[in-house]
Design a protein around this motif. Structure first.
Motif, PDB file in Angstrom:
ATOM      1  N   ARG A 128       5.326 -43.817 -35.955  1.00 53.42           N
ATOM      2  CA  ARG A 128       4.802 -44.804 -37.298  1.00 53.42           C
ATOM      3  C   ARG A 128       4.288 -43.829 -38.305  1.00 53.42           C
ATOM      4  NH1 ARG A 128       0.888 -49.159 -34.144  1.00 53.42           N
ATOM      5  NH2 ARG A 128       2.507 -50.335 -33.269  1.00 53.42           N
ATOM      6  N   SER A 129       3.838 -42.472 -37.862  1.00 55.34           N
ATOM      7  CA  SER A 129       3.598 -41.546 -39.047  1.00 55.34           C
ATOM      8  C   SER A 129       4.478 -40.373 -39.083  1.00 55.34           C
ATOM      9  CB  SER A 129       1.987 -41.091 -38.802  1.00 55.34           C
ATOM     10  OG  SER A 129       1.910 -40.575 -37.790  1.00 55.34           O
ATOM     11  N   GLY A 130       4.679 -39.568 -40.045  1.00 52.31           N
ATOM     12  CA  GLY A 130       5.323 -38.541 -40.134  1.00 52.31           C
ATOM     13  C   GLY A 130       6.742 -38.652 -40.638  1.00 52.31           C
ATOM     14  N   LYS A 131       7.501 -37.610 -40.901  1.00 50.61           N
ATOM     15  CA  LYS A 131       8.907 -37.572 -41.639  1.00 50.61           C
ATOM     16  C   LYS A 131       9.649 -37.475 -40.385  1.00 50.61           C
ATOM     17  CE  LYS A 131       7.553 -35.404 -45.897  1.00 50.61           C
ATOM     18  NZ  LYS A 131       7.899 -34.370 -46.867  1.00 50.61           N
ATOM     19  N   LEU A 132      11.045 -38.194 -40.682  1.00 54.82           N
ATOM     20  CA  LEU A 132      12.215 -37.860 -39.485  1.00 54.82           C
ATOM     21  C   LEU A 132      12.094 -36.565 -39.141  1.00 54.82           C
ATOM     22  CD1 LEU A 132      14.057 -39.538 -38.021  1.00 54.82           C
ATOM     23  CD2 LEU A 132      15.842 -39.296 -40.219  1.00 54.82           C
ATOM     24  N   GLU A 133      12.051 -35.688 -40.075  1.00 60.63           N
ATOM     25  CA  GLU A 133      12.558 -34.190 -39.665  1.00 60.63           C
ATOM     26  C   GLU A 133      11.638 -33.812 -39.026  1.00 60.63           C
ATOM     27  OE1 GLU A 133      12.582 -35.580 -42.870  1.00 60.63           O
ATOM     28  OE2 GLU A 133      14.548 -35.534 -43.574  1.00 60.63           O
ATOM     29  N   GLU A 134      10.384 -34.263 -39.126  1.00 59.12           N
ATOM     30  CA  GLU A 134       9.276 -33.670 -38.077  1.00 59.12           C
ATOM     31  C   GLU A 134       9.442 -34.169 -36.603  1.00 59.12           C
ATOM     32  OE1 GLU A 134       5.860 -35.067 -40.096  1.00 59.12           O
ATOM     33  OE2 GLU A 134       5.690 -33.486 -41.712  1.00 59.12           O
ATOM     34  N   GLN A 135       9.898 -35.406 -36.692  1.00 62.61           N
ATOM     35  CA  GLN A 135      10.183 -35.776 -35.281  1.00 62.61           C
ATOM     36  C   GLN A 135      11.145 -35.074 -34.692  1.00 62.61           C
ATOM     37  OE1 GLN A 135      10.242 -40.249 -34.962  1.00 62.61           O
ATOM     38  NE2 GLN A 135      11.086 -40.071 -32.937  1.00 62.61           N
ATOM     39  N   ILE A 136      12.256 -34.769 -35.175  1.00 61.27           N
ATOM     40  CA  ILE A 136      13.429 -34.386 -34.807  1.00 61.27           C
ATOM     41  C   ILE A 136      13.106 -32.657 -34.387  1.00 61.27           C
ATOM     42  CG2 ILE A 136      15.822 -33.216 -35.385  1.00 61.27           C
ATOM     43  CD1 ILE A 136      16.144 -35.679 -37.101  1.00 61.27           C
ATOM     44  N   ALA A 137      12.396 -32.073 -35.426  1.00 65.06           N
ATOM     45  CA  ALA A 137      11.568 -30.747 -34.973  1.00 65.06           C
ATOM     46  C   ALA A 137      11.210 -30.809 -33.832  1.00 65.06           C
ATOM     47  CB  ALA A 137      11.150 -30.116 -36.181  1.00 65.06           C
ATOM     48  N   GLY A 138      10.272 -31.814 -33.582  1.00 66.68           N
ATOM     49  CA  GLY A 138       9.145 -31.810 -32.458  1.00 66.68           C
ATOM     50  C   GLY A 138      10.141 -32.046 -30.976  1.00 66.68           C
ATOM     51  N   HIS A 139      10.912 -32.797 -31.301  1.00 69.78           N
ATOM     52  CA  HIS A 139      11.898 -32.995 -29.888  1.00 69.78           C
ATOM     53  C   HIS A 139      12.515 -31.652 -29.579  1.00 69.78           C
ATOM     54  CE1 HIS A 139      15.371 -34.108 -27.776  1.00 69.78           C
ATOM     55  NE2 HIS A 139      14.914 -34.976 -27.378  1.00 69.78           N
TER      56      HIS A 139
END
Length: 250
Positions: free
Chosen positions: A154-165
């Motif tokens: 719900r929060s954060g950018k798509l790139e941040e989610q991919i980087a976190g994964h």
């Protein structure tokens, strides 16, 4: 996870499970069949106990674990699975007395249905094997995310989610690499790797959020839990100490 004091009724049920050499007919049943046998009695007990509406589903989830144990285990393994379920849900805030009462209600109902065969010969019904499923290509997390096959945060950018994964995957790989020699040194077979790896990931999370006595107590409870799942306690202690520097003791 410290063992809970058991009521006299629960102890009597466990003695009967341990000493009776026949498997209950519920052994090998489907979950829905087993639930139909006890549903009315379980719901009546929950209602009589005045359980709050928001807790009812938690008791039903507990019952789902109890039924699974009765359907898939006999003898001492069944007792251990039931003890684990009681301890787990009591630690989550449910009433230990009611948890044990519901277990006893189920056992008595299953005894009424009867016994089927010697417990030593009992095996869960095997599923019919169909053709070997076609192995699908490994799915790229980024592509799956872009196509909506993985939930967006719900929060954060798509790139941040991919980087976190990616970071999480890399961290898991490091834990796996460090875990293998620990298990190999102690002669732990490869089929136990998954359970040990599942345990090994959690002290790492605790170590990032806790320290000192709080970390030690959290790791101790985690070791008790995974020991109840039939993992070797000495191996769990070694994983916590060698991989994360958490010395729980013996």
């Amino acid at each position: 996870m410290k063992p809970l004091p058991l009521t006299a009724e629960t102890q009597a049920v466990f003695v009967r499970i341990r000493t009776y050499d026949l498997a209950l007919r519920v052994f090998g049943m489907s979950q829905s069949q087993a639930w139909r046998l006890v549903e009315a009695r379980v719901e009546n007990r929950i209602n009589a106990a005045g359980v709050a509406v928001q807790e009812r589903n938690q008791y039903r989830s507990y019952m789902w674990e109890v039924l699974k144990a009765f359907r898939t285990e006999t003898g001492e393994p069944l007792v251990r699975a039931l003890e684990l379920a009681i301890g787990k849900w009591a630690n989550l805030g449910l009433a230990p007395a009611l948890l044990q009462e519901l277990l006893c209600v189920c056992f008595l109902r299953f005894e009424q249905v009867g016994y089927a065969m010697p417990a030593t010969q009992a095996k869960p019904a095997e599923r019919k094997r169909g053709p070997k499923p076609r192995r699908l290509p490994r799915r790229c997390y980024e592509k799956a995310l872009n196509k909506g096959r993985v939930s967006r945060r719900r929060s954060g950018k798509l790139e941040e989610q991919i980087a976190g994964h990616r970071e999480g995957s890399a961290h898991a790989a490091v834990i796996a690499d460090r875990l293998r020699p620990v298990l190999a040194e102690r002669g732990i077979p490869g089929d136990r790797f998954v359970g040990c790896f599942a345990f090994a990931q959690k002290p790492g999370r605790y170590a990032r959020n806790y320290s000192g006595e709080t970390l030690r107590m959290a790791a101790s409870d985690l070791i008790d839990l995974y020991e109840a799942k039939h993992l070797d306690r000495d191996v769990l202690l070694a994983i916590a100490a060698i991989l994360f520097g958490v010395n729980v003791g013996s």
